[in-house]
Scaffold this motif. Structure first.
Motif, short mmCIF file in Angstrom:
data_model
loop_
_atom_site.label_atom_id
_atom_site.label_comp_id
_atom_site.label_asym_id
_atom_site.label_seq_id
_atom_site.Cartn_x
_atom_site.Cartn_y
_atom_site.Cartn_z
N ALA A 195 20.76 50.63 46.44
CA ALA A 195 20.17 49.79 45.40
C ALA A 195 20.94 48.48 45.28
O ALA A 195 20.35 47.40 45.12
N CYS A 196 22.27 48.56 45.35
CA CYS A 196 23.11 47.35 45.29
C CYS A 196 22.86 46.45 46.50
O CYS A 196 22.79 45.23 46.37
N VAL A 197 22.71 47.07 47.68
CA VAL A 197 22.46 46.31 48.90
C VAL A 197 21.15 45.54 48.80
O VAL A 197 21.09 44.33 49.06
N PHE A 198 20.08 46.24 48.42
CA PHE A 198 18.78 45.59 48.35
C PHE A 198 18.72 44.56 47.21
O PHE A 198 18.05 43.53 47.33
N HIS A 199 19.42 44.84 46.12
CA HIS A 199 19.46 43.89 45.01
C HIS A 199 20.10 42.58 45.46
O HIS A 199 19.59 41.49 45.15
N GLU A 200 21.21 42.68 46.19
CA GLU A 200 21.86 41.46 46.67
C GLU A 200 20.95 40.71 47.63
O GLU A 200 20.82 39.49 47.55
N PHE A 201 20.32 41.44 48.53
CA PHE A 201 19.45 40.80 49.52
C PHE A 201 18.28 40.07 48.85
O PHE A 201 17.98 38.92 49.18
N LEU A 202 17.64 40.71 47.91
CA LEU A 202 16.44 40.16 47.30
C LEU A 202 16.73 39.05 46.29
O LEU A 202 15.94 38.11 46.14
N PHE A 203 17.86 39.15 45.59
CA PHE A 203 18.10 38.24 44.48
C PHE A 203 19.31 37.33 44.67
O PHE A 203 19.69 36.61 43.75
N GLN A 204 19.92 37.35 45.86
CA GLN A 204 21.14 36.58 46.03
C GLN A 204 20.92 35.07 45.83
O GLN A 204 21.77 34.38 45.27
N ARG A 205 19.77 34.57 46.27
CA ARG A 205 19.53 33.14 46.12
C ARG A 205 19.36 32.78 44.63
O ARG A 205 19.85 31.74 44.18
N PHE A 206 18.68 33.62 43.88
CA PHE A 206 18.53 33.39 42.45
C PHE A 206 19.87 33.48 41.74
O PHE A 206 20.21 32.63 40.90
N MET A 207 20.66 34.50 42.09
CA MET A 207 21.95 34.71 41.44
C MET A 207 22.94 33.59 41.76
O MET A 207 23.85 33.33 40.98
N SER A 208 22.75 32.94 42.91
CA SER A 208 23.67 31.89 43.33
C SER A 208 23.12 30.50 43.10
O SER A 208 23.67 29.52 43.60
N SER A 209 22.03 30.40 42.34
CA SER A 209 21.37 29.11 42.14
C SER A 209 22.25 28.10 41.42
O SER A 209 22.01 26.89 41.48
N HIS A 210 23.29 28.58 40.73
CA HIS A 210 24.17 27.67 40.00
C HIS A 210 25.21 27.02 40.91
O HIS A 210 25.89 26.07 40.50
N LEU A 211 25.33 27.50 42.15
CA LEU A 211 26.35 26.99 43.06
C LEU A 211 25.85 25.75 43.81
O LEU A 211 24.69 25.68 44.22
N GLN A 212 26.75 24.79 44.01
CA GLN A 212 26.43 23.61 44.79
C GLN A 212 26.54 23.95 46.28
O GLN A 212 27.27 24.85 46.68
N ASN A 213 25.78 23.22 47.08
CA ASN A 213 25.83 23.41 48.53
C ASN A 213 25.83 22.04 49.20
O ASN A 213 24.87 21.30 49.05
N PRO A 214 26.91 21.65 49.87
CA PRO A 214 28.10 22.46 50.16
C PRO A 214 28.97 22.68 48.92
O PRO A 214 28.86 21.94 47.94
N PHE A 215 29.83 23.67 49.01
CA PHE A 215 30.69 24.05 47.90
C PHE A 215 31.75 22.96 47.69
O PHE A 215 32.45 22.57 48.64
N PRO A 216 31.88 22.42 46.48
CA PRO A 216 32.87 21.35 46.23
C PRO A 216 34.30 21.88 46.26
O PRO A 216 34.59 22.92 45.69
N LEU A 217 35.17 21.16 46.93
CA LEU A 217 36.56 21.56 47.04
C LEU A 217 37.48 20.46 46.53
O LEU A 217 37.19 19.27 46.72
N PRO A 218 38.59 20.83 45.91
CA PRO A 218 39.58 19.83 45.50
C PRO A 218 40.37 19.38 46.73
O PRO A 218 40.24 19.97 47.81
N PRO A 219 41.21 18.36 46.61
CA PRO A 219 42.09 17.98 47.73
C PRO A 219 43.00 19.15 48.10
O PRO A 219 43.63 19.76 47.23
N LEU A 220 43.06 19.47 49.40
CA LEU A 220 43.82 20.64 49.85
C LEU A 220 44.91 20.25 50.86
O LEU A 220 45.29 21.04 51.71
#
Length: 372
Positions: free
Chosen positions: A26-51
Motif C-alpha cells: 500500500a505504501c509503495v503504490f501510494h508513493e507511485f500514484l501520489f508522489q507528484r502531488f505530494m512533492s508539488s511544493h518542491l522547486q525543480n531544480p532543487f535550490p541549493l545554498p553556496p556549497l
C-alpha cells in the motif's frame, strides 16, 4: 505454559506476515500514484545554498539520480568526486558540464575516481586512495544501485548476490572505511539512496544471499531485501555513532524515478515506464531528496534526536523531502543487530571495526590485502 510461550516468541521469522505485506505494498503504490502531488511544493531544480566549503563523494554518478546530484552539487560550488566504474564516461561528462558552465562563474570542481561496487577489493582500494589524501570528506552519497530483472540469480566475484553487494554490502564497507575522512570533515553526513521498496522486503541474516531454498529468489526479492538490509544496517550504525563524532546517517527514498537502475528491465517494461511520465519522476526531480538530505541544516539536529529513542533508527527522508519512518520490519531491533553483525562478517572486517576506526586505528581487512 511459559516455556511454550517463550518457544513461540523465539521462533524464527521466515517472512513478512500478510498484514505487513499488504501495508508495505500500500505504501509503495501510494508513493507511485501520489508522489507528484505530494512533492508539488518542491522547486525543480532543487535550490541549493553556496556549497564551496563541502567535499562530496557521489557513487554511480554518470547516469540518473547520481548524475544530476553530482552536477547540481558542483554548480553550487562543492568539490565533487564522481566514484564510478566508467571513469572515461565521467571525464566526458565533466568536460561537457565545464563547457556548459563556462562564463557562469569559476570552473566546476569535479574529479573522477574508479570504484566498482561489484568488487569489494575495489571498494578498499578507493577508500585507501582517498584516505591517503588526508583531506576532509563532508558528504558521502551512496547513490549507486541495481535492480536486475529476471529469475536468474547472479553473484559477484566475491560470491555475493549482486543486489545484496551493490545495494548494501559495498556501500556499508565504503561508509566504514571512509570514517577517517568523515571524522576529518566533521560535521559530516552519510547519505544512502534507498527505496520505498524496502517496505516489502524481508531479510534473513542467516541467508543474506537467498540460497537456502526457504524463499524463492526473484529480482524483486533480491532488490527489496537488499534495500531493507541497508536501512537496518544504517539504523544500527546511526545509534552506535557517538554524538561527538557529529556524523549524521540518513536513508532516503527518491520516489519512482526513470533511471538506469532499471537498465536490466525488459524493454517492454522500460517502454511502459516511459509512457507514464506523470507518475514517474525525472532524474532531476528524483535527486531532490538526496540534495535535501545532503544540505539541509536541520538534518544533524534530527539525527541527534533519533539517537535518544529506544529503538535504533536513522533519519529517513521521503521523496517529498519530509522526515518519514522506514518500514515496521526495519524497526525490528533483533534482526537489525543480526544484520549488522552479518554484514560486518561478509565485508571482511572485525566485529569491533567501527570502534577502532573511530579511534583512528587500522583494522584488518579480508579484501584489498593483495593491493596493499
Amino acid at each position: 505454559m511459559k516455556n511454550e510461550t517463550a518457544a513461540l516468541t523465539k521462533k524464527k521469522k521466515e517472512g513478512l506476515g500478510w498484514i505487513e505485506s499488504i501495508k508495505g505494498w500500500a505504501c509503495v503504490f501510494h508513493e507511485f500514484l501520489f508522489q507528484r502531488f505530494m512533492s508539488s511544493h518542491l522547486q525543480n531544480p532543487f535550490p541549493l545554498p553556496p556549497l564551496n566549503h563541502l567535499t562530496c563523494i557521489v557513487t554511480g554518478s554518470t547516469s540518473g539520480i547520481g548524475r544530476e546530484t553530482a552536477r547540481q552539487l558542483a554548480e553550487a560550488g562543492a568539490h565533487v568526486v564522481m566514484a564510478v566504474r566508467n571513469t572515461k564516461a565521467a571525464h566526458e561528462l565533466i568536460q561537457q558540464w565545464q563547457n556548459d558552465w563556462s562564463g557562469k562563474g569559476l570552473p566546476l570542481n569535479l574529479e573522477a575516481m574508479e570504484l566498482d561496487l561489484l568488487s569489494l577489493d575495489s571498494v578498499v582500494r578507493f577508500s585507501n586512495l582517498w584516505n591517503a589524501r588526508l583531506s576532509p570528506l563532508h558528504v558521502l552519497i551512496n547513490n549507486a544501485g541495481i535492480f536486475s530483472m529476471g529469475e536468474e540469480q547472479k553473484f559477484s566475484k566475491d560470491g555475493y548476490e549482486q543486489h545484496l553487494q551493490v545495494n548494501h554490502l559495498a556501500p556499508a564497507l565504503l561508509s566504514l572505511l571512509l570514517f577517517p575522512s568523515l571524522i576529518r570533515g566533521s560535521p559530516s553526513r552519510i547519505i544512502n539512496v534507498n527505496s520505498i521498496m524496502h517496505y516489502v522486503g524481508f531479510v534473513d541474516p542467516d541467508d543474506m544471499n537467498v540460497v537456502s531454498g526457504k524463499r524463492k529468489f526473484t529480482s524483486l526479492v533480491g532488490y527489496s531485501s537488499s534495500k531493507l538490509a541497508q536501512v537496518m544496517f544504517n539504523n544500527v550504525l546511526s545509534k552506535r555513532l557517538p554524538l561527538e563524532t557529529r556524523i549524521s546517517v540518513v536513508c532516503l527514498s527518491p520516489g519512482a524515478v526513470l533511471t538506469n537502475v532499471a537498465r536490466d528491465l525488459p524493454r517492454y517494461v522500460q517502454v511502459q515506464y516511459a509512457l507514464i511520465p506523470y507518475f514517474i519522476f525525472s532524474p532531476q526531480e528524483g535527486c531532490r531528496s538526496t540534495l535535501f538530505s545532503a544540505t539541509d541544516a536541520q538534518i544533524p539536529e534530527h539525527c541527534e534526536k533519533l539517537k535518544n529513542d529506544d529503538k535504533p533508527i536513522c533519519t529517513f527522508i521521503s521523496q517529498d523531502c519530509k522526515h518519514s519512518k522506514p518500514s515496521e520490519e526495519a524497526h525490528n531491533l533483533e534482526t537489525a543487530n543480526r544484520v549488522w553483525e552479518k554484514t560486518i562478517e561478509l565485508i571482511g572486517l572485525p566485529f569491533d571495526a567501527l570502534e577502532r576506526l573511530l579511534e583512528g586505528e587500522e583494522v584488518q581487512r579480508r579484501y584489498g590485502t593483495q593491493q596493499q
